[in-house]
Design an enzyme around this catalytic site. Structure first.
Site, PDB file in Angstrom:
ATOM      1  N   GLN A  11     -10.656  39.133 -67.579  1.00  0.00           N
ATOM      2  CA  GLN A  11      -9.869  40.127 -68.300  1.00  0.00           C
ATOM      3  C   GLN A  11      -9.961  39.920 -69.813  1.00  0.00           C
ATOM      4  O   GLN A  11     -10.285  40.850 -70.564  1.00  0.00           O
ATOM      5  CB  GLN A  11      -8.400  40.054 -67.863  1.00  0.00           C
ATOM      6  CG  GLN A  11      -8.184  40.422 -66.405  1.00  0.00           C
ATOM      7  CD  GLN A  11      -6.723  40.434 -66.032  1.00  0.00           C
ATOM      8  OE1 GLN A  11      -6.029  41.425 -66.194  1.00  0.00           O
ATOM      9  NE2 GLN A  11      -6.226  39.311 -65.542  1.00  0.00           N
ATOM     10  N   LEU A  12      -9.684  38.711 -70.266  1.00  0.00           N
ATOM     11  CA  LEU A  12      -9.721  38.436 -71.699  1.00  0.00           C
ATOM     12  C   LEU A  12     -11.151  38.451 -72.225  1.00  0.00           C
ATOM     13  O   LEU A  12     -11.423  38.995 -73.304  1.00  0.00           O
ATOM     14  CB  LEU A  12      -9.060  37.084 -71.992  1.00  0.00           C
ATOM     15  CG  LEU A  12      -8.980  36.666 -73.454  1.00  0.00           C
ATOM     16  CD1 LEU A  12      -8.278  37.722 -74.310  1.00  0.00           C
ATOM     17  CD2 LEU A  12      -8.276  35.310 -73.580  1.00  0.00           C
ATOM     18  N   TYR A  62     -10.356  28.754 -63.342  1.00  0.00           N
ATOM     19  CA  TYR A  62     -10.028  29.028 -61.943  1.00  0.00           C
ATOM     20  C   TYR A  62      -8.594  29.532 -61.965  1.00  0.00           C
ATOM     21  O   TYR A  62      -7.673  28.786 -62.289  1.00  0.00           O
ATOM     22  CB  TYR A  62     -10.142  27.751 -61.114  1.00  0.00           C
ATOM     23  CG  TYR A  62      -9.875  27.951 -59.634  1.00  0.00           C
ATOM     24  CD1 TYR A  62     -10.901  27.861 -58.712  1.00  0.00           C
ATOM     25  CD2 TYR A  62      -8.584  28.222 -59.166  1.00  0.00           C
ATOM     26  CE1 TYR A  62     -10.664  28.035 -57.353  1.00  0.00           C
ATOM     27  CE2 TYR A  62      -8.339  28.413 -57.819  1.00  0.00           C
ATOM     28  CZ  TYR A  62      -9.381  28.318 -56.922  1.00  0.00           C
ATOM     29  OH  TYR A  62      -9.149  28.498 -55.584  1.00  0.00           O
ATOM     30  N   THR A  63      -8.389  30.807 -61.625  1.00  0.00           N
ATOM     31  CA  THR A  63      -7.067  31.423 -61.785  1.00  0.00           C
ATOM     32  C   THR A  63      -6.443  31.908 -60.477  1.00  0.00           C
ATOM     33  O   THR A  63      -5.388  32.545 -60.509  1.00  0.00           O
ATOM     34  CB  THR A  63      -7.138  32.614 -62.762  1.00  0.00           C
ATOM     35  OG1 THR A  63      -8.104  33.559 -62.271  1.00  0.00           O
ATOM     36  CG2 THR A  63      -7.541  32.152 -64.154  1.00  0.00           C
ATOM     37  N   THR A 102      -1.931  28.284 -70.084  1.00  0.00           N
ATOM     38  CA  THR A 102      -1.007  29.101 -69.297  1.00  0.00           C
ATOM     39  C   THR A 102       0.435  28.634 -69.373  1.00  0.00           C
ATOM     40  O   THR A 102       0.714  27.450 -69.598  1.00  0.00           O
ATOM     41  CB  THR A 102      -1.457  29.079 -67.812  1.00  0.00           C
ATOM     42  OG1 THR A 102      -0.505  29.781 -67.009  1.00  0.00           O
ATOM     43  CG2 THR A 102      -1.572  27.654 -67.297  1.00  0.00           C
ATOM     44  N   ASP A 103       1.355  29.570 -69.136  1.00  0.00           N
ATOM     45  CA  ASP A 103       2.778  29.241 -69.023  1.00  0.00           C
ATOM     46  C   ASP A 103       3.056  28.417 -67.774  1.00  0.00           C
ATOM     47  O   ASP A 103       4.128  27.815 -67.650  1.00  0.00           O
ATOM     48  CB  ASP A 103       3.613  30.521 -69.005  1.00  0.00           C
ATOM     49  CG  ASP A 103       3.291  31.422 -67.816  1.00  0.00           C
ATOM     50  OD1 ASP A 103       2.101  31.575 -67.494  1.00  0.00           O
ATOM     51  OD2 ASP A 103       4.241  31.978 -67.228  1.00  0.00           O
ATOM     52  N   TYR A 126      -2.740  24.889 -59.854  1.00  0.00           N
ATOM     53  CA  TYR A 126      -3.302  25.632 -60.988  1.00  0.00           C
ATOM     54  C   TYR A 126      -2.704  25.149 -62.305  1.00  0.00           C
ATOM     55  O   TYR A 126      -3.429  24.819 -63.249  1.00  0.00           O
ATOM     56  CB  TYR A 126      -3.051  27.128 -60.804  1.00  0.00           C
ATOM     57  CG  TYR A 126      -3.301  27.950 -62.051  1.00  0.00           C
ATOM     58  CD1 TYR A 126      -4.587  28.120 -62.548  1.00  0.00           C
ATOM     59  CD2 TYR A 126      -2.244  28.544 -62.739  1.00  0.00           C
ATOM     60  CE1 TYR A 126      -4.817  28.868 -63.701  1.00  0.00           C
ATOM     61  CE2 TYR A 126      -2.460  29.290 -63.882  1.00  0.00           C
ATOM     62  CZ  TYR A 126      -3.753  29.445 -64.360  1.00  0.00           C
ATOM     63  OH  TYR A 126      -3.965  30.171 -65.500  1.00  0.00           O
ATOM     64  N   LYS A 130      -4.693  23.105 -65.366  1.00  0.00           N
ATOM     65  CA  LYS A 130      -4.753  23.664 -66.726  1.00  0.00           C
ATOM     66  C   LYS A 130      -4.137  22.696 -67.732  1.00  0.00           C
ATOM     67  O   LYS A 130      -4.643  22.558 -68.853  1.00  0.00           O
ATOM     68  CB  LYS A 130      -4.036  25.017 -66.769  1.00  0.00           C
ATOM     69  CG  LYS A 130      -4.761  26.135 -66.040  1.00  0.00           C
ATOM     70  CD  LYS A 130      -6.100  26.472 -66.690  1.00  0.00           C
ATOM     71  CE  LYS A 130      -5.923  27.197 -68.020  1.00  0.00           C
ATOM     72  NZ  LYS A 130      -7.230  27.585 -68.613  1.00  0.00           N
ATOM     73  N   TRP A 151       1.246  36.055 -67.726  1.00  0.00           N
ATOM     74  CA  TRP A 151       1.279  37.360 -67.064  1.00  0.00           C
ATOM     75  C   TRP A 151       0.221  38.311 -67.629  1.00  0.00           C
ATOM     76  O   TRP A 151       0.511  39.442 -68.023  1.00  0.00           O
ATOM     77  CB  TRP A 151       2.659  37.996 -67.215  1.00  0.00           C
ATOM     78  CG  TRP A 151       3.809  37.246 -66.630  1.00  0.00           C
ATOM     79  CD1 TRP A 151       3.863  35.914 -66.302  1.00  0.00           C
ATOM     80  CD2 TRP A 151       5.108  37.774 -66.336  1.00  0.00           C
ATOM     81  NE1 TRP A 151       5.106  35.585 -65.832  1.00  0.00           N
ATOM     82  CE2 TRP A 151       5.899  36.712 -65.834  1.00  0.00           C
ATOM     83  CE3 TRP A 151       5.683  39.039 -66.459  1.00  0.00           C
ATOM     84  CZ2 TRP A 151       7.230  36.873 -65.444  1.00  0.00           C
ATOM     85  CZ3 TRP A 151       7.004  39.199 -66.071  1.00  0.00           C
ATOM     86  CH2 TRP A 151       7.766  38.141 -65.563  1.00  0.00           C
TER      87      TRP A 151
END
Length: 284
Positions: A11-12, A62-63, A102-103, A126, A130, A151
């Site tokens: 996406q990014l 890896y998400t 990531t949060d 995950y 990270k 998100w």
């Protein structure tokens, strides 16, 4: 200046391609998972060396949060060990590194927006991998910029917004969790901030938080998607306990964006206005 972007099909990464592909100021290399196989850590530095980048924007990861619980070794290899190789390359070759985190590095027990120095305690594989990736960067290349985000959604790829649109078109009613609190991130907005930081020449190392402004639940997010699109679908609010998943999620992961705003002098869009822009783009 040569810029190498990992995760170019994500996406990014896709948003960065749209912004940078016609930028004549930079020579950009967009690498997908075949061109830079992060699960093959032994060859990562050699591959990077063929491009000799001045800056690496590391968006690949890896998400698959739930799947990671069963594929711990693979998630660890991609999110931690591969990131360590990239950080080592940057140190050896004086290459600037901007990496995305990531949060999910947080446990969700806070009641106030999380600053960069808040206690880290991941709830799932995950998030742990990270965080280990962050630690590897700080160890090998502390001059890096790390941006934690949350998100993420985009017109590209699979994400919450596109899933909700599909479900709302197929079903008369859906249920969405209302006790996980945070703020969405439109990947295009984050991509713009990343390019702005590089354009500015103001490289100030450290960990930063970025998401769109505002505080909502997933339920609030779904209702906004429905209302903006004027869809006819009943949305019921449910608790996390009513929707068990393989991986635990933080109940509260709202990010405090003060540091990135003050350091780089940026303004951040409200989550709803960004969502509206994304939905317009999705139709075009």
């Amino acid at each position: 200046m040569r810029i190498l972007i990992t995760g170019s099909n994500g996406q990014l990464g896709s948003e960065l391609q749209d912004i940078l592909k016609d930028n004549t100021n930079y020579e950009c290399y967009f690498l997908n998972r075949k061109q830079l196989p992060l699960d093959q850590t032994a060859i990562i530095q050699d591959i990077l060396g063929t491009y000799q980048p001045n800056v690496i924007i590391h968006t690949a990861a890896y998400t698959a949060v739930d799947k990671a619980e069963a594929e711990q070794e693979l998630a660890n290899k991609i999110n931690y060990l591969a990131t360590e190789e990239i950080a080592q390359y940057c140190r050896l070759n004086e290459t600037k590194l901007l990496a995305i985190s990531t949060d999910y590095v947080f446990d969700g027990n806070s009641s106030v927006a999380l600053r960069e120095d808040a206690t880290v305690d991941p709830l799932n594989v995950y998030g742990l991998t990270k965080w280990k990736g962050e630690q590897a960067i700080l160890k090998w290349y502390p001059e890096a910029i790390i941006i934690r985000t949350s998100w993420v959604y985009s017109t590209y790829g699979t994400n919450f917004v596109k899933t909700m649109l599909r479900l709302m078109s197929e079903q008369e009613g859906i249920s969405v969790i209302n006790d996980q609190i945070g703020s969405p991130t439109y990947a295009y907005d984050l991509a713009q901030i990343i390019v702005y930081i590089i354009d500015s020449g103001k490289w100030i190392a450290g960990i930063y938080h970025y998401s769109n402004e505002g505080q909502i639940s997933w339920y609030d997010f779904a209702v906004a998607i429905r209302d903006i699109q004027r869809l006819n679908c009943q949305i019921d609010a449910i608790s996390t306990s009513a929707y068990p998943t393989a991986a635990k999620r933080p109940a509260y992961s709202l990010l405090d964006k003060s540091k990135i705003k003050n350091t780089f002098g940026i303004e951040i869009s409200d989550w709803r206005s960004s969502l509206e822009r994304m939905l317009i783009k999705l139709k075009s």
